[in-house]
Design an enzyme around this catalytic site. Structure first.
Site, PDB file in Angstrom:
ATOM      1  CB  SER A   8       7.882  89.477 -40.903  1.00 35.68           C
ATOM      2  OG  SER A   8       7.908  90.794 -40.423  1.00 35.68           O
ATOM      3  CG  HIS A  33      11.306  90.492 -43.738  1.00 32.16           C
ATOM      4  ND1 HIS A  33      11.843  90.829 -44.962  1.00 32.16           N
ATOM      5  CD2 HIS A  33      10.351  91.429 -43.479  1.00 32.16           C
ATOM      6  CE1 HIS A  33      11.232  91.905 -45.438  1.00 32.16           C
ATOM      7  NE2 HIS A  33      10.327  92.294 -44.541  1.00 32.16           N
ATOM      8  CG  ASP A  35       8.985  94.394 -41.761  1.00 34.73           C
ATOM      9  OD1 ASP A  35       9.292  94.576 -42.950  1.00 34.73           O
ATOM     10  OD2 ASP A  35       8.368  93.387 -41.363  1.00 34.73           O
ATOM     11  CG  MET A  37       7.648  99.947 -40.340  1.00 33.50           C
ATOM     12  SD  MET A  37       5.992  99.409 -39.891  1.00 33.50           S
ATOM     13  CE  MET A  37       5.968  97.800 -40.679  1.00 33.50           C
ATOM     14  CG  HIS A  66      11.042  95.936 -45.912  1.00 30.49           C
ATOM     15  ND1 HIS A  66       9.743  95.457 -45.865  1.00 30.49           N
ATOM     16  CD2 HIS A  66      11.010  96.981 -46.776  1.00 30.49           C
ATOM     17  CE1 HIS A  66       8.976  96.191 -46.663  1.00 30.49           C
ATOM     18  NE2 HIS A  66       9.719  97.130 -47.209  1.00 30.49           N
ATOM     19  CG  MET A  68       8.562  99.793 -45.110  1.00 28.35           C
ATOM     20  SD  MET A  68       7.497  98.611 -44.283  1.00 28.35           S
ATOM     21  CE  MET A  68       8.735  97.660 -43.424  1.00 28.35           C
ATOM     22  CG  MET A 137       5.951  96.565 -50.327  1.00 27.69           C
ATOM     23  SD  MET A 137       6.620  95.541 -48.997  1.00 27.69           S
ATOM     24  CE  MET A 137       5.230  95.420 -47.872  1.00 27.69           C
ATOM     25  N   GLY A 142       3.368  98.892 -43.654  1.00 26.53           N
ATOM     26  CA  GLY A 142       3.093  99.583 -42.393  1.00 26.53           C
ATOM     27  C   GLY A 142       2.644  98.652 -41.285  1.00 26.53           C
ATOM     28  N   GLY A 144       1.618  94.365 -40.049  1.00 33.04           N
ATOM     29  CA  GLY A 144       1.499  92.936 -40.298  1.00 33.04           C
ATOM     30  C   GLY A 144       0.026  92.560 -40.320  1.00 33.04           C
ATOM     31  N   GLY A 145      -0.261  91.354 -40.763  1.00 31.25           N
ATOM     32  CA  GLY A 145      -1.608  90.810 -40.657  1.00 31.25           C
ATOM     33  C   GLY A 145      -2.629  91.367 -41.633  1.00 31.25           C
ATOM     34  CG  ASP A 175       7.181  92.110 -46.834  1.00 32.23           C
ATOM     35  OD1 ASP A 175       6.508  91.466 -46.014  1.00 32.23           O
ATOM     36  OD2 ASP A 175       7.921  93.063 -46.524  1.00 32.23           O
ATOM     37  N   GLY A 177       0.869  89.385 -46.229  1.00 32.81           N
ATOM     38  CA  GLY A 177      -0.272  88.497 -46.398  1.00 32.81           C
ATOM     39  C   GLY A 177       0.056  87.136 -46.988  1.00 32.81           C
ATOM     40  N   GLY A 197       4.801  86.952 -41.686  1.00 30.98           N
ATOM     41  CA  GLY A 197       4.728  87.427 -40.311  1.00 30.98           C
ATOM     42  C   GLY A 197       3.641  86.710 -39.544  1.00 30.98           C
TER      43      GLY A 197
HETATM   44  C1  DX5 Z   1       4.532  95.111 -43.848  1.00 33.78           C
HETATM   45  C2  DX5 Z   1       5.876  94.470 -43.590  1.00 33.78           C
HETATM   46  C3  DX5 Z   1       5.819  93.005 -43.623  1.00 33.78           C
HETATM   47  C4  DX5 Z   1       4.944  92.373 -42.565  1.00 33.78           C
HETATM   48  C5  DX5 Z   1       4.422  91.078 -43.099  1.00 33.78           C
HETATM   49  O1  DX5 Z   1       4.676  96.470 -43.962  1.00 33.78           O
HETATM   50  O2  DX5 Z   1       6.820  94.895 -44.555  1.00 33.78           O
HETATM   51  O3  DX5 Z   1       7.124  92.427 -43.616  1.00 33.78           O
HETATM   52  O4  DX5 Z   1       5.633  92.151 -41.355  1.00 33.78           O
HETATM   53  O5  DX5 Z   1       3.511  90.567 -42.200  1.00 33.78           O
HETATM   54  P1  DX5 Z   1       2.320  89.600 -42.649  1.00 33.78           P
HETATM   55  O6  DX5 Z   1       2.956  88.364 -43.200  1.00 33.78           O
HETATM   56  O7  DX5 Z   1       1.575  89.381 -41.377  1.00 33.78           O
HETATM   57  O8  DX5 Z   1       1.512  90.349 -43.683  1.00 33.78           O
HETATM   58 ZN    ZN Z   2       8.769  93.748 -44.753  1.00 30.34          ZN
END
Ligand code: DX5
Ligand code: ZN
Length: 216
Positions: A8, A33, A35, A37, A66, A68, A137, A142, A144-145, A175, A177, A197
């Site tokens: 990501s 990937h 994202d 938002m 993706h 959002m 999900m 919203g 990462g991490g 997607d 964690g 990510g």
């Molecule tokens: C979250 C995103 C993910 C995110 C994943 O809303 O859709 O794609 O970047 O990041 P990690 O792998 O750090 O959870």
């Molecule tokens: Zn995503």
């Protein structure tokens, strides 16, 4: 198609986008990937078209986009023009999901549908045969991490069963964690694509973090 890895870009260093895209090009990753938002559907704003255009100029692998965002129908053509191969919309953001999926396909892309952690897999029953990819999900979208939500294991199992029962070709993407701690179990339960990510970009050697997931 199975055991694909999609790093990501949200966790990349945006000041070194070319370097990070090149790392993915050189790695064993399968897709990028991306994202998007809007600060309305999710409580964060990531980036939009100009950044995606830049990513596309460096990326040598398919772009898995993706969305959002609310009312994604407004931008389907823009994302096709920006070379998205897979365009994923949220079930929760689409009033006329069937129409949205048809529009994505008419514009030459594969159609994905993402489900928030609280949305049951069963909502896809009437439409699973029209979908190319389901994104489960495993965090609240919203950021990462975040921490992986364990109920995703049950949802993966359930989704796999639904896909088989309906003889759908939909791929299962997970997607949020994802790490080497849960990847094996997810693949074993039927996941086809894992998005990662932080596990990739916060590791000392992102390329070997990708190989690590890929070899699971
Ligand atoms: C979250 C995103 C993910 C995110 C994943 O809303 O859709 O794609 O970047 O990041 P990690 O792998 O750090 O959870
Ligand atoms: Zn995503």
């Amino acid at each position: 198609m199975h055991n694909l890895i999609a790093p990501s870009i949200l966790s990349a260093d945006f000041g070194n986008l070319e370097r990070d895209c090149e790392m993915i090009n050189q790695s064993k990753a399968d897709w990028f990937h991306i994202d998007i938002m809007d600060g309305v559907f999710v409580p964060n704003i990531s980036f939009g078209m100009p950044v995606l255009k830049s990513i596309n100029s460096y990326a040598k692998k398919p772009l898995d986009v993706h969305l959002m965002i609310t009312d994604p129908d407004r931008y389907i053509k823009n994302f096709a023009d920006l070379n998205a191969k897979i365009l994923t919309v949220h079930f929760e953001a689409c009033i006329h999901l069937h129409r949205t999926i048809q529009e994505i396909k008419i514009n030459g892309m594969k159609a994905g549908v993402a489900l928030n952690p609280h949305t049951p897999v069963s909502v896809l029953e009437p439409i699973i045969s029209d979908i190319n990819l389901v994104c489960l999900m495993s965090v609240n979208p919203g950021f990462g991490g975040q921490k992986f939500i364990k109920n995703t294991y049950n949802k993966t199992k359930e989704l796999k069963r639904l896909i088989q029962t309906k003889k759908s070709n939909a791929l299962i993407e997970i997607d949020g964690g994802v790490s080497n701690k849960n990847a094996k179990k997810l693949f074993d339960l039927g996941a086809n694509i894992l998005v990662a990510g932080n596990f990739v970009f916060k590791s000392e050697d992102p390329k070997s973090a990708i190989s690590n997931l890929k070899s699971i």
